[in-house]
Design an enzyme around this catalytic site. Structure first.
Site, short mmCIF file in Angstrom:
data_model
loop_
_atom_site.label_atom_id
_atom_site.label_comp_id
_atom_site.label_asym_id
_atom_site.label_seq_id
_atom_site.Cartn_x
_atom_site.Cartn_y
_atom_site.Cartn_z
CE LYS A 159 -57.22 -69.36 37.94
NZ LYS A 159 -56.64 -70.70 38.29
CD GLU A 200 -46.78 -64.41 26.12
OE1 GLU A 200 -45.86 -65.35 25.84
OE2 GLU A 200 -46.53 -63.08 25.77
N GLY A 225 -51.94 -69.26 28.93
CA GLY A 225 -52.89 -70.64 28.98
C GLY A 225 -53.08 -71.01 27.44
CB CYS A 269 -46.28 -72.55 25.30
SG CYS A 269 -45.01 -71.43 26.07
CD GLU A 294 -50.84 -76.01 22.81
OE1 GLU A 294 -51.97 -75.65 23.25
OE2 GLU A 294 -49.70 -75.33 23.12
P1 NAD Z 1 -55.79 -73.49 30.16
O1 NAD Z 1 -56.10 -72.52 29.46
O2 NAD Z 1 -56.81 -74.64 30.61
O3 NAD Z 1 -55.42 -73.02 31.86
C1 NAD Z 1 -54.74 -71.70 32.12
C2 NAD Z 1 -55.23 -70.90 33.27
O4 NAD Z 1 -56.48 -70.43 33.03
C3 NAD Z 1 -55.36 -71.70 34.68
O5 NAD Z 1 -54.99 -71.11 35.59
C4 NAD Z 1 -56.93 -72.02 34.63
O6 NAD Z 1 -57.46 -72.13 35.89
C5 NAD Z 1 -57.52 -70.64 33.95
N1 NAD Z 1 -58.83 -70.74 33.40
C6 NAD Z 1 -59.40 -71.68 32.85
N2 NAD Z 1 -60.57 -71.39 32.37
C7 NAD Z 1 -60.49 -70.13 32.60
C8 NAD Z 1 -61.59 -68.98 32.40
N3 NAD Z 1 -62.85 -69.48 31.86
N4 NAD Z 1 -61.46 -67.92 32.79
C9 NAD Z 1 -60.35 -67.52 33.34
N5 NAD Z 1 -59.29 -68.21 33.64
C10 NAD Z 1 -59.60 -69.41 33.08
O7 NAD Z 1 -54.48 -73.92 30.07
P2 NAD Z 1 -53.50 -75.07 30.82
O8 NAD Z 1 -53.97 -76.31 30.54
O9 NAD Z 1 -53.30 -74.91 32.19
O10 NAD Z 1 -51.89 -75.13 30.04
C11 NAD Z 1 -51.65 -75.48 28.81
C12 NAD Z 1 -51.99 -74.38 27.93
O11 NAD Z 1 -51.43 -73.21 28.10
C13 NAD Z 1 -51.04 -74.70 26.44
O12 NAD Z 1 -52.16 -74.44 25.49
C14 NAD Z 1 -49.93 -74.03 26.22
O13 NAD Z 1 -49.61 -73.90 25.16
C15 NAD Z 1 -50.12 -72.64 27.04
N6 NAD Z 1 -48.99 -72.08 27.74
C16 NAD Z 1 -48.49 -70.93 26.87
C17 NAD Z 1 -47.48 -70.41 27.12
C18 NAD Z 1 -46.91 -68.96 26.45
O14 NAD Z 1 -45.94 -68.38 26.78
N7 NAD Z 1 -47.50 -68.74 25.25
C19 NAD Z 1 -46.82 -70.88 28.38
C20 NAD Z 1 -47.23 -72.07 29.04
C21 NAD Z 1 -48.35 -72.55 28.40
#
Ligand code: NAD
Length: 498
Positions: free
Chosen positions: A196, A271, A249, A305, A402
């Site tokens: 997804k 992650e 995320g 990230c 962040e």
């Molecule tokens: P997000 O947490 O809003 O979304 C990430 C994913 O989760 C998306 O596909 C979203 O649709 C899904 N999602 C949202 N709510 C959900 C729920 N209740 N249940 C299941 N899935 C859900 O993050 P974002 O804004 O897309 O990305 C930015 C974040 O990702 C930042 O915090 C960044 O640090 C993190 N990130 C971490 C890494 C790593 O490797 N540690 C890499 C890239 C991004």
């Protein structure tokens, strides 16, 4: 056909979901996709409803149970992953174009992050297919048990087996790389996948679905269901027929995913976010360090990230380093990612723009020194100037939270001990950097910093051979490297009476 023409052709029709080898419209309607540099609609993609996720999980289950995947020799899995790598490289121009248009990153960066980078990662994982193995073990208890009937001679060994259906949830910041960083190792380990991708940037994940078919992966081995997090993401995380959820995320969403996954006690890999510190000591080579600091935080407009967003500099060189980084930031060329001179693109969405600007405005209102930047560009698109801030306090929200935008906080320190304490004063622990010419300082800092990665005199040197992941609230488990593969498998003990 040129990559641009291919991408434009791809965008002509609304992109459907991939379930069990069939492309079909989702039951959640369709979502318009936006070019964040122009705020214009560039295309649309289906949104998966819960019923679509159920179908995708069922298709992944059938594929997992089917001999065509389950009994496929590891070398044949490897060949397919290698072929997929070649296809990603052959189509890198189109994938990069789509990511630039939909996510905003400069095309040159996208050519690496959506082409060469993921292709090399896939080749690394192709190598693992033939190297996943158990071990034989001499057991002792058989000799000492009172149950003589079982006899003393046994052959004992372990098998390392795939988990089953892996649900992968990825963010919007590096769409192609994230999709493949989740799918590649899961396939190498013999699992099937329901991916997804973020609803904001689903295009390249869906295009990869076509390349997976070209690489001859059986139908249903990978299913791709973009949808909102609240509907498709949450349903996948909670699904009773999914053995593992691999999530990348934000920390807040990661906690929710862990809660949802409890229902069937599925394995959870997280992650998550970070607020990564970099320590600059007064013996560092500043000519190399200053540009490295700017790149560490501003790459992809800070939407990485690992971004090095807290830089602590030894007091004697503090103002020189602040001035050096601010000079680079102020000279950075912001623009549409497709324009050749662009160094920084926009933020991904109006929401992200609002969140980043709110952080900057709060810092300004509290009296923090904005050395450069701090404004939204007066043009269409979600552009924020690269911003360097010297906060009044190391406890200010701008230092602790962040931001996921082009915002750097710089603060002075006096001693190694103080620098380590400041670096570790965070709920996160994803990554860190140290710039020094002293081997002793470098290794002492590497040992003391509580983070999943430490880079010395370099930054964000990611390679699939090195495990990545977070300490503390930056995550659970590790991706990449041997450990990344092991987390996608499970161990079975077998004892045979001889
Ligand atoms: P997000 O947490 O809003 O979304 C990430 C994913 O989760 C998306 O596909 C979203 O649709 C899904 N999602 C949202 N709510 C959900 C729920 N209740 N249940 C299941 N899935 C859900 O993050 P974002 O804004 O897309 O990305 C930015 C974040 O990702 C930042 O915090 C960044 O640090 C993190 N990130 C971490 C890494 C790593 O490797 N540690 C890499 C890239 C991004």
């Amino acid at each position: 056909m040129s990559p641009k023409k291919k991408a434009r052709t791809y965008l002509k029709k609304s992109r459907p979901l991939l379930i069990g080898g069939q492309w079909r419209d989702g039951n959640g309607g369709a979502q318009e996709l936006i070019d964040p540099a122009t705020e214009q609609v560039i295309g649309s993609a289906s949104l998966a409803a819960e019923a679509d996720v159920d179908l995708a999980v069922a298709a992944a289950r059938r594929a997992f149970d089917s001999p065509s995947w389950r009994r496929m020799p590891p070398a044949d899995r490897a060949k397919r992953l290698w072929r997929l790598a070649d296809l990603v490289e052959e189509n890198a121009g189109e994938l990069a174009y789509l990511d630039t248009l939909n996510q905003g990153m400069p095309l040159g960066l996208a050519e690496f992050l959506s082409g060469i980078g993921p292709a090399e990662a896939l080749r690394y994982y192709a190598g693992w297919c033939t190297k996943i193995e158990g071990s034989t073990t001499a057991i002792s208890m058989a000799d000492t048990r009172p149950f003589g009937a079982f006899g003393p001679a046994h052959h004992a060994y372990t098998l390392r087996e795939p988990l089953g259906v892996v649900g992968a949830i990825s963010p919007w910041n590096v769409p192609t790389l994230m999709a493949l960083a989740k799918t590649g190792p899961a396939l190498a380990a013999g699992n099937t996948v329901v991916l997804k991708p973020s609803e904001l940037t689903p295009l390249t994940a869906l295009r990869l679905g076509e390349l997976l078919a070209e690489a001859d992966f059986p139908d249903g081995v990978v299913n791709i269901v973009p949808g909102t997090g609240a509907v498709a993401g949450a349903h996948l995380a909670a699904h009773r027929d999914v053995e593992m959820i691999s999530f990348t995320g934000s920390t807040a969403t990661g906690k929710e995913v862990a809660r949802l996954a409890l229902g069937n006690l599925k394995r959870v890999g997280l992650e998550l976010g970070g607020k990564s510190p970099i320590l600059v000591f007064d013996d560092a080579d500043l000519e190399a360090t200053i540009p490295a600091l700017a790149e560490a935080v501003f790459m992809n407009s800070g939407q990485i990230c690992f971004a090095g967003t807290r830089v602590y500099v030894q007091r004697g060189i503090f103002e020189d380093v602040v001035e050096g980084v601010a000079r680079i930031a102020a000279a950075m060329k912001l623009g549409h990612g497709l324009e050749s001179e662009t160094e920084l693109g926009p933020l991904v969405s109006a929401r992200q723009l609002g969140s980043v600007m709110a952080h900057i405005q709060a810092a300004r209102a509290s009296g923090d020194r904005i050395v450069t930047g701090g404004n939204r560009l007066a043009r269409s698109g979600y552009f924020v100037e690269p911003t360097v801030i010297v906060p009044q306090s190391c406890n200010a929200p701008i230092v602790r939270e962040e931001i996921f935008g082009p915002v750097l906080c710089m603060m002075p320190f006096d001693t190694l001990e103080e620098a380590i304490a400041l670096a570790n004063d965070t709920p996160y622990g994803l990554a860190s950097g140290v710039f020094t010419s002293s081997l002793s300082i470098a290794h002492r800092a590497a040992a003391e910093i509580r983070a999943g990665s430490v880079w010395i005199n370099c930054y964000a040197m990611l390679d699939e051979a090195m495990p990545t992941g977070g300490y503390r609230q930056s995550g659970w488990g590790r991706e990449a490297g041997r450990q990344g593969i092991e987390e996608l498998t499970q161990t079975k003990s077998v004892v045979v009476r001889l």
